[in-house]
Design an enzyme around this catalytic site. Sequence first.
Site, PDB file in Angstrom:
ATOM      1  N   ARG A 131       0.847  -1.194   0.000  1.00 22.08           N
ATOM      2  CA  ARG A 131       0.000   0.000   0.000  1.00 22.08           C
ATOM      3  C   ARG A 131       0.879   1.240   0.000  1.00 22.08           C
ATOM      4  NH1 ARG A 131      -3.068  -0.156   4.991  1.00 22.08           N
ATOM      5  NH2 ARG A 131      -4.402   1.454   4.124  1.00 22.08           N
ATOM      6  N   LYS A 196       4.644  -6.121  11.551  1.00 28.51           N
ATOM      7  CA  LYS A 196       3.788  -6.567  10.446  1.00 28.51           C
ATOM      8  C   LYS A 196       4.038  -8.034  10.078  1.00 28.51           C
ATOM      9  CE  LYS A 196       1.937  -4.772   6.289  1.00 28.51           C
ATOM     10  NZ  LYS A 196       1.199  -3.597   5.906  1.00 28.51           N
ATOM     11  N   ARG A 331      -1.718   5.772  13.258  1.00 19.74           N
ATOM     12  CA  ARG A 331      -0.468   5.593  14.013  1.00 19.74           C
ATOM     13  C   ARG A 331      -0.828   5.390  15.474  1.00 19.74           C
ATOM     14  NH1 ARG A 331       0.959   5.169   9.816  1.00 19.74           N
ATOM     15  NH2 ARG A 331       2.312   6.362   8.460  1.00 19.74           N
TER      16      ARG A 331
HETATM   17  C1  BTN Z   1       0.658  -3.799   2.366  1.00 18.30           C
HETATM   18  O1  BTN Z   1       1.427  -2.883   2.066  1.00 18.30           O
HETATM   19  O2  BTN Z   1       0.362  -4.012   3.540  1.00 18.30           O
HETATM   20  C2  BTN Z   1       0.071  -4.661   1.303  1.00 18.30           C
HETATM   21  C3  BTN Z   1       1.014  -5.729   0.835  1.00 18.30           C
HETATM   22  C4  BTN Z   1       0.422  -6.632  -0.233  1.00 18.30           C
HETATM   23  C5  BTN Z   1       1.440  -7.598  -0.794  1.00 18.30           C
HETATM   24  C6  BTN Z   1       0.833  -8.621  -1.701  1.00 18.30           C
HETATM   25  S1  BTN Z   1       1.950  -9.926  -2.100  1.00 18.30           S
HETATM   26  C7  BTN Z   1       0.838 -10.535  -3.294  1.00 18.30           C
HETATM   27  C8  BTN Z   1       0.232  -9.342  -3.988  1.00 18.30           C
HETATM   28  N1  BTN Z   1       1.040  -8.912  -5.098  1.00 18.30           N
HETATM   29  C9  BTN Z   1       1.568  -7.713  -4.910  1.00 18.30           C
HETATM   30  O3  BTN Z   1       2.331  -7.122  -5.703  1.00 18.30           O
HETATM   31  N2  BTN Z   1       1.198  -7.228  -3.713  1.00 18.30           N
HETATM   32  C10 BTN Z   1       0.306  -8.145  -3.031  1.00 18.30           C
END
Ligand code: BTN
Length: 337
Positions: A131, A196, A331
């Site tokens: 994100r 995370k 936050r």
């Molecule tokens: C975040 O930032 O919290 C979201 C992360 C999402 C990662 C997943 S891995 C599978 C899918 N493909 C991507 O490029 N991103 C999501």
Amino acid sequence: MNKAGHFNNERMHLLILQLADGESHSGESLGKLLGVSRAAVWKSIKLLEDCGIEIERVRGKGYRIRQGLSLLDKEVIQQYMEQSARQFYQSIYLFSELDSTNQFLLDLSDSGQADYASVCLAERQLSGRGRRGRKWVSPFGKNLYCSVLWRFRQPLAALEGLSLVVALSIYKVLEEQGYHDIGLKWPNDILSQSKKLAGILLEVRGDLIDFCDVVIGFGINVDMPGKSGQAIDQAWTDLFSLSGKSIDRNILLAAILNQLAQDLLHFEQQGFSAFQEAWNERDGLKGQAVTLLVGQDAINGVVRGVDEKGALLLENEGVMCCYHGGEVSVRTIEETT
Ligand code: BTN
């Protein structure tokens, strides 16, 4: 368009299959298998290390991947899927490497070839995205990178709350598998002790009025190699650190896909209100003082759960306000100090 990567090369593929058993293999035997010199084997080993695979050199014995690799296997995943989930997901794509599983399914939607629901998995992502323009660190063979394309036959506005539902699906499976020291952070993070563990990224295509093709991408840190972890720009953890046990990624993934299929159908029929109580019971932020960042503004308050649409309820000096997803980020006090 997917970038060409190491695993598109057949030699690299054979090498990884051989080393996946966790045994030591001499440079000579690997050279014979691949039909190349020992120097060429050494170069290929370096390339595997660049992909995030940790390879040990065992004196007098050769190369090995400690504890081996248990690779994703479509047949095993399908075997552990419930009949209803097998019917729900009409196609499953599995790649050794891909730029991004989300991007693959977005392209599939753009090409007009998407089924009602499809799954895309990769052992490694070259440009995994998170994100807010972050990258998602995606080394080979140890974590889960999965996207589901789902054709939602309602307008875009009806998707509100979906990202919370997906987080809840993953959370429920982890909870069932004995991970109790985990929490949900609105709108869709899964954390353990503020670190995370998993992230979710939703992206949408379609006419957005009659239907939306929503690509639900999730990444779960299962057993992040230490070196790859150094590239992550936030506090993180993985399932292996939480349990000390090795995790069968195929079984875990099948369980998540089962839960998700059930929850997506439920969401389509009843909306987020059917999940509000389940979220509020597991909300890791409930009762906590937080700062919300909304554009340039910082708003302080205490989290009081979510409403029937999945909007965050924040109490500030006795007044309750609700905030919808999008560009809001939360936050906690720990994160701001
Ligand atoms: C975040 O930032 O919290 C979201 C992360 C999402 C990662 C997943 S891995 C599978 C899918 N493909 C991507 O490029 N991103 C999501």
